[in-house]
Design a protein around this motif. Structure first.
Motif, mmCIF file in Angstrom:
data_model
loop_
_atom_site.group_PDB
_atom_site.id
_atom_site.type_symbol
_atom_site.label_atom_id
_atom_site.label_comp_id
_atom_site.label_asym_id
_atom_site.label_seq_id
_atom_site.Cartn_x
_atom_site.Cartn_y
_atom_site.Cartn_z
ATOM 1 N N SER A 150 -1.138 -3.351 4.766
ATOM 2 C CA SER A 150 -0.747 -4.681 4.285
ATOM 3 C C SER A 150 -0.767 -5.661 5.456
ATOM 4 O O SER A 150 -0.555 -5.289 6.602
ATOM 5 C CB SER A 150 0.664 -4.624 3.690
ATOM 6 O OG SER A 150 1.587 -4.135 4.644
ATOM 7 N N ALA A 191 7.815 -3.201 5.052
ATOM 8 C CA ALA A 191 6.835 -2.345 4.367
ATOM 9 C C ALA A 191 7.500 -1.384 3.379
ATOM 10 O O ALA A 191 6.829 -0.526 2.821
ATOM 11 C CB ALA A 191 6.016 -1.561 5.385
ATOM 12 N N LYS A 194 6.378 0.537 -9.520
ATOM 13 C CA LYS A 194 5.388 1.375 -8.845
ATOM 14 C C LYS A 194 5.557 1.268 -7.337
ATOM 15 O O LYS A 194 6.203 0.351 -6.821
ATOM 16 C CB LYS A 194 3.974 0.962 -9.236
ATOM 17 C CG LYS A 194 3.594 -0.458 -8.827
ATOM 18 C CD LYS A 194 2.164 -0.775 -9.252
ATOM 19 C CE LYS A 194 1.783 -2.200 -8.825
ATOM 20 N NZ LYS A 194 0.400 -2.531 -9.200
ATOM 21 N N LEU A 195 4.950 2.203 -6.625
ATOM 22 C CA LEU A 195 4.957 2.216 -5.176
ATOM 23 C C LEU A 195 3.717 1.516 -4.636
ATOM 24 O O LEU A 195 2.664 1.534 -5.269
ATOM 25 C CB LEU A 195 4.967 3.651 -4.653
ATOM 26 C CG LEU A 195 6.168 4.533 -5.001
ATOM 27 C CD1 LEU A 195 5.914 5.952 -4.524
ATOM 28 C CD2 LEU A 195 7.423 3.982 -4.374
ATOM 29 N N ARG A 196 3.849 0.929 -3.453
ATOM 30 C CA ARG A 196 2.669 0.458 -2.749
ATOM 31 C C ARG A 196 1.881 1.686 -2.281
ATOM 32 O O ARG A 196 2.430 2.768 -2.102
ATOM 33 C CB ARG A 196 3.072 -0.376 -1.528
ATOM 34 C CG ARG A 196 3.934 -1.582 -1.837
ATOM 35 C CD ARG A 196 4.343 -2.257 -0.532
ATOM 36 N NE ARG A 196 5.399 -3.228 -0.738
ATOM 37 C CZ ARG A 196 6.057 -3.837 0.261
ATOM 38 N NH1 ARG A 196 5.734 -3.555 1.505
ATOM 39 N NH2 ARG A 196 7.010 -4.701 -0.006
ATOM 40 N N ASP A 197 0.590 1.499 -2.051
ATOM 41 C CA ASP A 197 -0.241 2.603 -1.583
ATOM 42 C C ASP A 197 0.308 3.205 -0.288
ATOM 43 O O ASP A 197 0.311 4.427 -0.104
ATOM 44 C CB ASP A 197 -1.679 2.137 -1.361
ATOM 45 C CG ASP A 197 -2.401 1.866 -2.675
ATOM 46 O OD1 ASP A 197 -1.911 2.328 -3.722
ATOM 47 O OD2 ASP A 197 -3.440 1.182 -2.646
ATOM 48 N N SER A 198 0.758 2.339 0.631
ATOM 49 C CA SER A 198 1.251 2.844 1.918
ATOM 50 C C SER A 198 2.545 3.638 1.732
ATOM 51 O O SER A 198 2.801 4.609 2.452
ATOM 52 C CB SER A 198 1.470 1.685 2.898
ATOM 53 O OG SER A 198 2.428 0.774 2.393
ATOM 54 N N GLN A 199 3.384 3.235 0.764
ATOM 55 C CA GLN A 199 4.596 4.001 0.484
ATOM 56 C C GLN A 199 4.245 5.376 -0.082
ATOM 57 O O GLN A 199 4.853 6.389 0.286
ATOM 58 C CB GLN A 199 5.491 3.240 -0.496
ATOM 59 C CG GLN A 199 6.137 1.999 0.102
ATOM 60 C CD GLN A 199 6.871 1.184 -0.945
ATOM 61 O OE1 GLN A 199 6.367 0.967 -2.054
ATOM 62 N NE2 GLN A 199 8.061 0.704 -0.601
ATOM 63 N N ARG A 242 7.271 2.873 9.662
ATOM 64 C CA ARG A 242 6.857 1.853 8.689
ATOM 65 C C ARG A 242 7.182 0.495 9.279
ATOM 66 O O ARG A 242 8.284 0.266 9.771
ATOM 67 C CB ARG A 242 7.630 2.005 7.367
ATOM 68 C CG ARG A 242 7.612 3.401 6.774
ATOM 69 C CD ARG A 242 6.486 3.596 5.799
ATOM 70 N NE ARG A 242 6.582 2.655 4.705
ATOM 71 C CZ ARG A 242 5.551 2.072 4.132
ATOM 72 N NH1 ARG A 242 4.345 2.316 4.571
ATOM 73 N NH2 ARG A 242 5.699 1.252 3.120
ATOM 74 N N ASP A 288 -0.018 1.629 7.540
ATOM 75 C CA ASP A 288 0.154 0.451 6.682
ATOM 76 C C ASP A 288 -1.051 -0.481 6.780
ATOM 77 O O ASP A 288 -1.492 -0.829 7.871
ATOM 78 C CB ASP A 288 1.415 -0.321 7.098
ATOM 79 C CG ASP A 288 2.676 0.461 6.783
ATOM 80 O OD1 ASP A 288 2.600 1.391 5.971
ATOM 81 O OD2 ASP A 288 3.722 0.130 7.356
ATOM 82 N N SER A 299 9.007 -9.176 5.207
ATOM 83 C CA SER A 299 7.935 -8.751 4.313
ATOM 84 C C SER A 299 6.642 -9.443 4.721
ATOM 85 O O SER A 299 6.641 -10.361 5.555
ATOM 86 C CB SER A 299 8.268 -9.093 2.851
ATOM 87 O OG SER A 299 8.112 -10.477 2.604
ATOM 88 N N GLU A 300 5.545 -9.026 4.116
ATOM 89 C CA GLU A 300 4.236 -9.595 4.448
ATOM 90 C C GLU A 300 4.097 -11.039 3.991
ATOM 91 O O GLU A 300 3.195 -11.748 4.426
ATOM 92 C CB GLU A 300 3.132 -8.745 3.824
ATOM 93 C CG GLU A 300 3.182 -8.698 2.304
ATOM 94 C CD GLU A 300 2.124 -7.789 1.713
ATOM 95 O OE1 GLU A 300 1.654 -8.105 0.604
ATOM 96 O OE2 GLU A 300 1.764 -6.801 2.355
#
Length: 447
Positions: A286, A38, A9-14, A34, A284, A420-421
């Motif tokens: 995150s 991200a 799945k994709l992140r919401d921001s993606q 981005r 973003d 990454s975060e």
């Protein structure tokens, strides 16, 4: 795609980034910002596949380096996208790319060097990854460099010398290798000497020499309009603004998507790509990686370097310096060489010891996430490598342009170990000049 790869799945921001792009997908130039880590490469790959599906034309996904091409290829496999690739004069899946069935992964040099076999009018779209890092790479493709050891250097030097009679000592200092001296030939002199310069260049075979023929392809009809800079390391000819509009894939009918981790100024985008793109910002949400910035104790560069050496002695560390002269101040390190870059990086990333990797003016294109590296040392203020950049930075000192370009390089450098975060690490800021610049610019929007 999720049936064919591990990305589920994709992140919401993606997803927001894709929806934002989809709303302006028919525009010629679109920029998607981005933050580092991200997932902009995945966004770019999905955009590329979408354009393949829509246009059934050739689509290129362009990265700054071959190493990043390999990383993008691995990412494509993870999300079930089959790609072609081109690099080092070698193709993989060329027929599928030519027929508009596969996205082609390649690097900036392969797309922008003169005589490029990819530069054809059938390209329907390009996705430029790390667009914020593109200008130096593109400028290098359009710059004709005559090294001081080249047979041409002496004759061109003597031809130019007469224009510096009033400042002859500055000229001699620069030619002798004074790193603080980069000279600019006045444009009226460059215009007056263009025919003689072109004759010297052709007589020396720049149109057939492997080291010069690709840049010559861009400049052969533009010598009189080129900037000419010289120093002890050589003479360079370069256009003041890159003429990318003459390339077939910069036509109005071609779609260009710019993926960026940093917000370059409009000036930087125009200088590199000749366009001000439509911005798409997914906002973003995150959390950022955890970064600790450290100023080492010391009243001068030597003292700060000594303290930094003590701090990093028991820890695996990556050190970035602006030039080869600064590299000599870090003797107990492995200097990254271009011919074995991937191997050196892989060995360093996998090491469990106290290795030290030294990067000379490599502020982008090297990824060391997570346990690959937790300590980054920045020794000295980042600066441009081309003579044109050095002339702007060190001689003209155009403060606003210089500050933005330095900020981009600084942000690129910090991003080498924060991918990454979930990353965390330490950045040691070594050098009086770097500290002074940061203290003057910390509240600026570009940093």
């Amino acid at each position: 795609l999720t049936l064919r790869g591990p990305v589920e799945k994709l992140r919401d921001s993606q997803a927001r980034a894709l929806r934002g792009w989809n709303g302006v997908r028919n525009r010629s130039d679109v920029a998607i910002e981005r933050s580092t880590g991200a997932g902009k490469t995945l966004v770019g790959l999905l955009i590329g596949q979408s354009l393949i599906n829509e246009l059934s034309r050739r689509v290129l996904f362009v990265c700054p380096t071959r190493q990043l091409v390999d990383q993008a290829k691995s990412r494509a496999v993870e999300c079930g996208i089959t790609t072609s690739s081109y690099g080092g004069q070698a193709w993989e899946g060329e027929a599928d790319y030519r027929d508009g069935r596969r996205l082609c992964l390649t690097n900036y040099a392969a797309v922008f060097y003169g005589k490029s076999i990819i530069a054809d009018p059938d390209v329907g779209a390009l996705i430029f990854d790390d667009a914020h890092a593109a200008e130096p790479v593109l400028r290098d493709c359009f710059t004709l460099k005559i090294d001081r050891n080249h047979s041409l250097f002496d004759s061109l030097r003597d031809l130019i010398r007469e224009d510096f009679t009033a400042t002859s000592q500055s000229f001699e200092d620069a030619i002798a290798g004074d790193s603080s001296k980069t000279l600019f030939l006045p444009t009226f002199s460059a215009l007056a000497k263009a025919d003689r310069v072109r004759g010297h260049l052709l007589n020396a075979g720049v149109d057939t020499d492997q080291n010069t023929k690709f840049a010559w392809e861009h400049l052969k009809d533009q010598i009189e309009a080129s900037m000419v800079c010289l120093s002890g390391r050589g003479i360079e000819f370069a256009p003041p603004v890159l003429p990318v509009h003459k390339l077939p894939y910069f036509a109005d009918t071609v779609r260009r998507i710019f993926l960026s981790a940093t917000s370059p100024s409009k000036v930087s985008f125009v200088r590199a790509f000749g366009a001000v793109p439509e911005p798409v910002s997914p906002g973003d949400q995150s959390r950022e990686a955890e970064r600790l910035f450290v100023y080492p104790v010391g009243n001068n560069d030597a003292e700060q370097r000594e303290e930094t050496t003590r701090l990093i002695a028991p820890r695996k560390s990556c050190i970035i310096v602006p030039n080869n002269r600064s590299a000599t101040q870090w003797p107990e390190t492995t200097i990254l060489s271009s011919d074995k870059a991937s191997l050196s990086i892989d060995q360093f990333a996998a090491s469990k010891g106290e290795d030290k990797l030294l990067l000379v003016s490599r502020y982008d294109g090297i990824d060391l996430p997570g346990e690959a590296c937790r300590v980054l040392v920045m020794d000295g203020l980042p600066r441009g490598e081309s003579l044109v950049d050095r002339f702007i930075d060190e001689t003209l000192k155009v403060v606003s342009l210089r500050a933005v370009r330095t900020a981009v390089r600084f942000n690129q450098a910090v991003g080498r170990i924060f991918r990454s975060e979930t990353d965390h690490g330490v950045v040691i800021l070594c050098g009086v000049g770097l500290r002074s610049w940061l203290q003057s610019n910390l509240n600026r929007s570009y940093l």
